[in-house]
Design a protein around this motif. Sequence first.
Motif, mmCIF file in Angstrom:
data_model
loop_
_atom_site.group_PDB
_atom_site.id
_atom_site.type_symbol
_atom_site.label_atom_id
_atom_site.label_comp_id
_atom_site.label_asym_id
_atom_site.label_seq_id
_atom_site.Cartn_x
_atom_site.Cartn_y
_atom_site.Cartn_z
ATOM 1 N N THR A 1 -45.358 -27.194 93.433
ATOM 2 C CA THR A 1 -46.137 -26.004 93.770
ATOM 3 C C THR A 1 -45.546 -25.358 95.026
ATOM 4 O O THR A 1 -44.701 -25.945 95.706
ATOM 5 C CB THR A 1 -47.599 -26.371 94.044
ATOM 6 O OG1 THR A 1 -47.657 -27.284 95.158
ATOM 7 C CG2 THR A 1 -48.236 -27.030 92.825
ATOM 8 N N GLU A 2 -46.015 -24.166 95.345
ATOM 9 C CA GLU A 2 -45.509 -23.471 96.528
ATOM 10 C C GLU A 2 -45.730 -24.289 97.799
ATOM 11 O O GLU A 2 -44.842 -24.401 98.651
ATOM 12 C CB GLU A 2 -46.190 -22.109 96.669
ATOM 13 C CG GLU A 2 -45.912 -21.139 95.527
ATOM 14 C CD GLU A 2 -46.928 -21.244 94.401
ATOM 15 O OE1 GLU A 2 -47.522 -22.332 94.218
ATOM 16 O OE2 GLU A 2 -47.144 -20.237 93.704
ATOM 17 N N SER A 3 -46.934 -24.874 97.919
ATOM 18 C CA SER A 3 -47.252 -25.614 99.142
ATOM 19 C C SER A 3 -46.418 -26.891 99.262
ATOM 20 O O SER A 3 -45.967 -27.248 100.364
ATOM 21 C CB SER A 3 -48.747 -25.955 99.182
ATOM 22 O OG SER A 3 -49.124 -26.698 98.037
ATOM 23 N N TYR B 1 -43.611 -27.789 102.066
ATOM 24 C CA TYR B 1 -43.673 -29.029 102.836
ATOM 25 C C TYR B 1 -42.308 -29.716 102.874
ATOM 26 O O TYR B 1 -41.835 -30.121 103.944
ATOM 27 C CB TYR B 1 -44.713 -29.968 102.234
ATOM 28 C CG TYR B 1 -44.644 -31.382 102.780
ATOM 29 C CD1 TYR B 1 -45.160 -31.692 104.040
ATOM 30 C CD2 TYR B 1 -44.033 -32.401 102.048
ATOM 31 C CE1 TYR B 1 -45.076 -32.978 104.551
ATOM 32 C CE2 TYR B 1 -43.946 -33.687 102.556
ATOM 33 C CZ TYR B 1 -44.469 -33.975 103.804
ATOM 34 O OH TYR B 1 -44.376 -35.244 104.313
ATOM 35 N N PHE B 2 -41.654 -29.834 101.738
ATOM 36 C CA PHE B 2 -40.362 -30.516 101.699
ATOM 37 C C PHE B 2 -39.265 -29.693 102.361
ATOM 38 O O PHE B 2 -38.338 -30.251 102.954
ATOM 39 C CB PHE B 2 -39.993 -30.875 100.260
ATOM 40 C CG PHE B 2 -40.642 -32.139 99.782
ATOM 41 C CD1 PHE B 2 -40.237 -33.379 100.265
ATOM 42 C CD2 PHE B 2 -41.688 -32.092 98.871
ATOM 43 C CE1 PHE B 2 -40.849 -34.550 99.842
ATOM 44 C CE2 PHE B 2 -42.305 -33.263 98.441
ATOM 45 C CZ PHE B 2 -41.886 -34.496 98.928
ATOM 46 N N THR C 1 -30.717 -31.547 103.514
ATOM 47 C CA THR C 1 -31.009 -30.582 102.462
ATOM 48 C C THR C 1 -32.331 -30.976 101.809
ATOM 49 O O THR C 1 -32.779 -32.124 101.943
ATOM 50 C CB THR C 1 -29.916 -30.568 101.388
ATOM 51 O OG1 THR C 1 -29.906 -31.834 100.705
ATOM 52 C CG2 THR C 1 -28.548 -30.296 102.012
ATOM 53 N N VAL C 2 -32.937 -30.045 101.102
ATOM 54 C CA VAL C 2 -34.177 -30.347 100.400
ATOM 55 C C VAL C 2 -33.932 -31.446 99.372
ATOM 56 O O VAL C 2 -34.768 -32.343 99.186
ATOM 57 C CB VAL C 2 -34.742 -29.086 99.727
ATOM 58 C CG1 VAL C 2 -35.941 -29.425 98.850
ATOM 59 C CG2 VAL C 2 -35.148 -28.051 100.777
ATOM 60 N N GLU C 3 -32.791 -31.395 98.709
ATOM 61 C CA GLU C 3 -32.464 -32.405 97.706
ATOM 62 C C GLU C 3 -32.393 -33.793 98.332
ATOM 63 O O GLU C 3 -32.869 -34.784 97.750
ATOM 64 C CB GLU C 3 -31.144 -32.069 97.027
ATOM 65 C CG GLU C 3 -31.177 -30.842 96.122
ATOM 66 C CD GLU C 3 -31.244 -29.533 96.895
ATOM 67 O OE1 GLU C 3 -30.933 -29.530 98.112
ATOM 68 O OE2 GLU C 3 -31.612 -28.507 96.284
ATOM 69 N N PHE D 1 -37.592 -39.335 99.765
ATOM 70 C CA PHE D 1 -39.014 -39.484 99.502
ATOM 71 C C PHE D 1 -39.239 -40.435 98.338
ATOM 72 O O PHE D 1 -40.068 -41.357 98.412
ATOM 73 C CB PHE D 1 -39.620 -38.111 99.210
ATOM 74 C CG PHE D 1 -41.036 -38.149 98.701
ATOM 75 C CD1 PHE D 1 -42.092 -38.381 99.564
ATOM 76 C CD2 PHE D 1 -41.307 -37.949 97.349
ATOM 77 C CE1 PHE D 1 -43.411 -38.408 99.098
ATOM 78 C CE2 PHE D 1 -42.611 -37.982 96.875
ATOM 79 C CZ PHE D 1 -43.662 -38.206 97.755
ATOM 80 N N TYR D 2 -38.523 -40.233 97.261
ATOM 81 C CA TYR D 2 -38.719 -41.097 96.093
ATOM 82 C C TYR D 2 -38.160 -42.496 96.313
ATOM 83 O O TYR D 2 -38.678 -43.465 95.760
ATOM 84 C CB TYR D 2 -38.102 -40.437 94.852
ATOM 85 C CG TYR D 2 -38.958 -39.315 94.336
ATOM 86 C CD1 TYR D 2 -40.211 -39.576 93.793
ATOM 87 C CD2 TYR D 2 -38.550 -37.991 94.434
ATOM 88 C CE1 TYR D 2 -41.028 -38.554 93.342
ATOM 89 C CE2 TYR D 2 -39.368 -36.961 93.976
ATOM 90 C CZ TYR D 2 -40.607 -37.244 93.441
ATOM 91 O OH TYR D 2 -41.426 -36.234 93.014
#
Length: 261
Positions: free
Chosen positions: A187-189, A193-194, A204-206, A212-213
């Motif tokens: 979602t947008e939120s 956050y990430f 990077t976001v990736e 995270f995972y």
Amino acid sequence: MDFGINGKIAIVTGGATGIGYAIAKTFHDEGAVVVINGRDQAKLDKACASIGPRAHGVVADLMTAEGATRLSDFAGGLGPVSFLVNNIGVFDVNDFFEVSDERWMEYFQHNLMTAIRISRIVMKDMLTRNDGSIVFISSEAAIRSIGNMVPYSTTKTAMLGLSRSLAELTRGTNVRVNSYMPGSTATESVETYFADLAAQQGKTVEQALADFYRDVQPSNLTQKLIDPAMHGRGVVQLMTNQAMNGLCHRADGGTIRSIFG
């Protein structure tokens, strides 16, 4: 697949963005008349234009009884409400020891009382008509309690109890009440956050998602954020399946190690 909802009225609270929007879009695409609510008419108009011609946006704040009445009256003016999706919710990452009483009450107001207020009106009419389906959008955090999101986890767990309790009121009727438990969704939120987390960590976001995972959700079987559209399909299926009542449907990517749900 024909879900048998052509022309029926569906309320999706907070349906202008995120999972709520995806659910509203799916209902509309399957032929339903959709009513969403929010506080900003411009945002509602934009969302409705994107959802389709049978979408209606109502400025109605469910933090108040007046807002709940306004939303139910508008939807009821279009016809009997067959579906109610309680989707409104807030979340943030916080330190339990720093969360004030006032912030706790805001969580209860957003994540529980908004759903209670509109359900109290709509469900009573459903029981009178002996027809209708309600779903509460909970979260995997309801079961996989999160230490840096204690108010969110707590209120989402309470939502499961609320849903099951209301289902008990439907015994022997054609009204059903269920809950739906999504996992981490794009979602947008969540994407914001990430993005912020990645910037803070110089990644990077990736990379932030991969970490995270690996570190936070190693049990997740998909190892990626869920497309909101998948929840739209899942909720419509749940709400139109006459065999499903009083249950919690998991759609968490396999994060919670359980064969139930």
